[in-house]
Structure formats: structure tokens, C-alpha cells
Design a protein around this motif. Structure first.
Motif, short mmCIF file in Angstrom:
data_model
loop_
_atom_site.label_atom_id
_atom_site.label_comp_id
_atom_site.label_asym_id
_atom_site.label_seq_id
_atom_site.Cartn_x
_atom_site.Cartn_y
_atom_site.Cartn_z
N ALA A 1 0.94 -0.16 -39.08
CA ALA A 1 2.32 -0.08 -38.58
C ALA A 1 2.85 1.35 -38.69
O ALA A 1 3.53 1.84 -37.78
CB ALA A 1 3.21 -1.04 -39.36
N GLY A 2 2.54 2.02 -39.79
CA GLY A 2 3.00 3.39 -39.96
C GLY A 2 2.39 4.33 -38.94
O GLY A 2 3.06 5.25 -38.44
N ALA B 1 4.08 3.92 -35.56
CA ALA B 1 5.36 4.63 -35.51
C ALA B 1 5.15 6.13 -35.36
O ALA B 1 5.85 6.80 -34.58
CB ALA B 1 6.18 4.31 -36.75
N PRO C 1 2.87 -6.20 -40.76
CA PRO C 1 3.90 -5.36 -40.15
C PRO C 1 3.52 -4.81 -38.78
O PRO C 1 4.38 -4.32 -38.04
CB PRO C 1 4.07 -4.21 -41.16
CG PRO C 1 3.47 -4.69 -42.43
CD PRO C 1 2.37 -5.62 -42.01
N SER C 2 2.23 -4.88 -38.41
CA SER C 2 1.78 -4.26 -37.16
C SER C 2 2.40 -4.92 -35.94
O SER C 2 2.71 -4.25 -34.95
CB SER C 2 0.26 -4.27 -37.06
OG SER C 2 -0.23 -5.60 -37.08
N ALA D 1 5.94 -3.75 -35.60
CA ALA D 1 5.97 -2.34 -35.23
C ALA D 1 5.66 -2.15 -33.75
O ALA D 1 6.30 -1.34 -33.07
CB ALA D 1 4.95 -1.56 -36.08
N TRP D 2 4.70 -2.93 -33.24
CA TRP D 2 4.37 -2.81 -31.82
C TRP D 2 5.50 -3.34 -30.93
O TRP D 2 5.79 -2.77 -29.88
CB TRP D 2 3.06 -3.52 -31.51
CG TRP D 2 2.56 -3.21 -30.14
CD1 TRP D 2 2.58 -4.01 -29.04
CD2 TRP D 2 1.99 -1.97 -29.69
NE1 TRP D 2 2.06 -3.36 -27.93
CE2 TRP D 2 1.69 -2.12 -28.31
CE3 TRP D 2 1.70 -0.77 -30.33
CZ2 TRP D 2 1.12 -1.07 -27.58
CZ3 TRP D 2 1.13 0.25 -29.60
CH2 TRP D 2 0.84 0.09 -28.23
N ASN E 1 8.61 -3.15 -31.64
CA ASN E 1 9.62 -2.09 -31.64
C ASN E 1 9.27 -1.00 -30.63
O ASN E 1 10.14 -0.47 -29.94
CB ASN E 1 9.75 -1.47 -33.04
CG ASN E 1 10.58 -2.32 -33.98
OD1 ASN E 1 11.44 -3.09 -33.55
ND2 ASN E 1 10.32 -2.21 -35.27
#
Length: 335
Positions: free
Chosen positions: A286-287, A290, A323-324, A327-328, A330
């Protein structure tokens, strides 16, 4: 005097109002917040019709992909492109871009279809005729790329060119570029003749080829032969935190496809993070998503597509890397 002062004040207020837009569109061309960095944020189409949790609206992992990548790879039975873009792919028999389910298209008409094929059955590209004719009634926007990742697939098990009247392994950059030129010219002439505008041409490169050992741009076709330069790029595994901006292979590909003033936009047709290593530590994928989104906003504001790839533990793994997915989503929303 009063009129002049009022005029100056109005100019001052107008400039103040424009400042946020000026900074949003700085010299690097940063995309506006709330707008996705790419026109299409998508997924692969290797499974049914792509990656099931991603494509299933009832799934909590639904990504609502705006683009799909379709593979018509060489095999002894199907060889090149079929006669219709509705025909299933040679890989896993996925419904084609123009496939119908009842009175509706399998893929929403807003979906960008990326079509790759590795077998050229004629020297002049005329074997594309029937496939292209089927696209005239297809409302989808379509991107066609001959010889997916030519840097790796011009061998005897990869792409086939027909430069002598008999298709055979392309066998190097020169033969690939000769055949690509014929395929591109045929597609572009077909669109012009039929006054069609929904089929475009791209070259799709394998970024991992562009290492220090292969610093040349031999495989990159001229910009007049393509509408887009696309890349298949996979971030390093868990032993490295390097994102796109620090990825030397990516940076070499970027230089190879930089033709200022050509009007050729770029994009990512396959993208993956920590393939098979999502369990290394939570938040890493996820990081990196971003970080890459920020990098692309600053360096590729005119991206046509950003297509994620997840077939067997690569990029999005909702179990090992929860979290991936968020995150995607977003990134797709431009947040």
C-alpha cells in the motif's frame, strides 16, 4: 484614479483566485487532486473475465477496473488474432473485448481494451483485416500492441514475424521493428479509411529488460508508429524498497520513450508490487502504491492507463496485504 484602482484590485483578486490552479499545474504537470493520474485505472483480464474478486461487484475487493488487458498469444491452434474481437482469448479463454452477454457487453463500454498478440501471419498486416472489421461496431476504446514485451518474446517460443512469406520467430529487434511497422501502418490506414477513431496502436515494453547490461533503446519503435508507449513494470521484491522513481530499469525506459512534442502519451499495462512477498510486512504494498502515485503525478501527468496485475500473489493480496485494496481504490478515485 478611482477607476484605475478598482481595475488593479480586480486583477489582484483574479490572480489570487488563480494561484491554487497555477500551483496545481506546476512545471512538472502535477495532476489535480481528486483526479486519477491515469485516464484509465484497470486490471488484467487473465481470469474470468479478469481477476474474480476484482471484477465481481458483490466482492468486498471489487476494484471496478476501467481497463483490461487481453492476451492472444501464439499456440499451434489459434496462432494470431481471431476473426472477431468478441472471440475468447487464447490464454484461459477469457471473453474478448466485444463479447456480449445477452443484450449487454461483458465489459462496460467505458472499458479500455488492451489487445496483445504475438503472431503475425502476413508481411503487410493484412491478417488483421477481419479482426479490425469487428471493431467498427464495437463502442470500446481499443489499444492494440503487437508482440507483448518484445525484449523478451522474440525468441522461438515468443513472437512470430512474417518477413519472408513464412512466419517464424522474430529473432531480434530489427525483425520485430520491421513487422511492427507493417502492423501499425495497417491498423492506422484501416482506421483512416473507415473514418474510425476507437482503435489505437501501442508498443508494450518489458521494463526489466532495461538494466545496466542493456542500456540501449534498440527495441523502441519510432513515435510516428504508435499512439502510446506502454510498460509492464514490477517493483523489486521485499529486499528493496525502491519505487518507480528509484527504479533504474524504469528510468531507462522513460528516457528511451521520451520524444518531446511527439504527442505520444505513456502508460503502464501491467504493474505489480512484491510479487509473492506481500506477507513480508503489512503496509509495504500500500505504501509503494501511494509513493508511485505521487511520483507519476509529478512525472507522467498525461498517463493513458495504469493497469494492475494480480494473478497469483502479485500486487493486490487482500489476505496478506489488506491495506493494498483500499490504497488502490484511493488511486482509482484520485485521492
Amino acid at each position: 484614479m478611482r477607476s484605475t484602482a478598482r481595475y488593479k484590485k480586480s486583477i489582484y483578486l483574479a490572480v489570487l483566485a488563480l494561484l491554487p490552479l497555477m500551483f496545481a499545474g506546476n512545471a512538472q504537470g502535477q495532476a489535480l487532486a481528486g483526479t486519477p493520474v491515469a485516464k484509465y485505472i484497470g486490471a488484467d483480464a487473465y481470469h474470468d473475465p479478469a481477476w474474480s474478486p476484482v471484477d465481481n461487484p458483490s466482492s468486498k475487493y471489487y476494484l471496478d477496473p476501467q481497463s483490461e488487458k487481453f492476451f492472444y498469444l501464439y499456440n499451434a491452434t489459434t496462432k494470431g488474432l481471431p476473426s472477431s474481437d468478441a472471440d475468447p482469448t487464447s490464454a484461459f479463454k477469457i471473453p474478448g473485448c466485444g463479447a456480449m452477454s445477452g443484450s449487454s457487453y461483458v465489459y462496460p463500454t467505458s472499458t479500455l481494451c488492451i489487445i496483445v498478440w504475438n503472431y503475425a501471419a502476413s508481411k503487410d498486416g493484412s491478417d488483421l483485416q477481419s479482426f479490425l472489421e469487428s471493431t467498427l461496431s464495437d463502442p470500446h476504446q481499443i489499444v492494440m500492441a503487437f508482440c507483448n514485451e518484445p525484449e523478451f518474446h522474440v525468441t522461438s517460443t515468443g513472437c512470430y514475424c512474417d518477413l519472408t512469406g513464412t512466419p517464424k520467430a522474430c529473432g531480434g529487434a530489427y525483425n520485430f521493428k520491421q513487422q511492427f511497422a507493417a502492423e501499425s501502418a495497417y491498423i492506422m490506414n484501416f482506421e483512416k479509411t473507415n473514418k474510425a477513431t476507437n482503435v489505437h496502436v501501442a508498443e508494450i515494453s518489458g521494463v526489466r529488460h532495461y538494466t545496466a547490461a542493456h542500456p540501449s533503446c534498440f527495441f523502441i519503435v519510432p513515435p510516428q508508429e504508435v499512439n502510446y508507449y506502454l510498460a509492464d513494470v514490477y517493483e523489486p521484491d521485499h529486499k528493496s524498497d525502491a519505487n518507480l522513481g528509484a527504479n533504474p530499469d524504469w528510468n531507462r525506459w522513460m528516457k528511451c520513450t521520451s520524444f518531446p512534442g511527439s504527442g505520444v502519451d505513456r502508460g503502464i499495462s501491467e504493474y505489480g508490487i512484491d510479487c509473492g512477498n506481500e506477507h513480508w510486512r503489512q503496509g509495504h504494498v500500500a505504501g509503494t502504491f501511494a509513493a508511485d502515485d505521487t511520483y507519476l503525478r509529478n512525472n507522467m501527468p498525461d498517463m493513458v492507463v495504469w493497469n494492475i496485475w494480480d494473478v497469483g500473489g502479485c500486487a493486490i493480496n487482500a489476505t496478506e496485504e489488506p491495506p493494498s485494496v483500499a490504497a488502490w481504490l484511493n488511486i482509482a478515485a484520485g485521492n
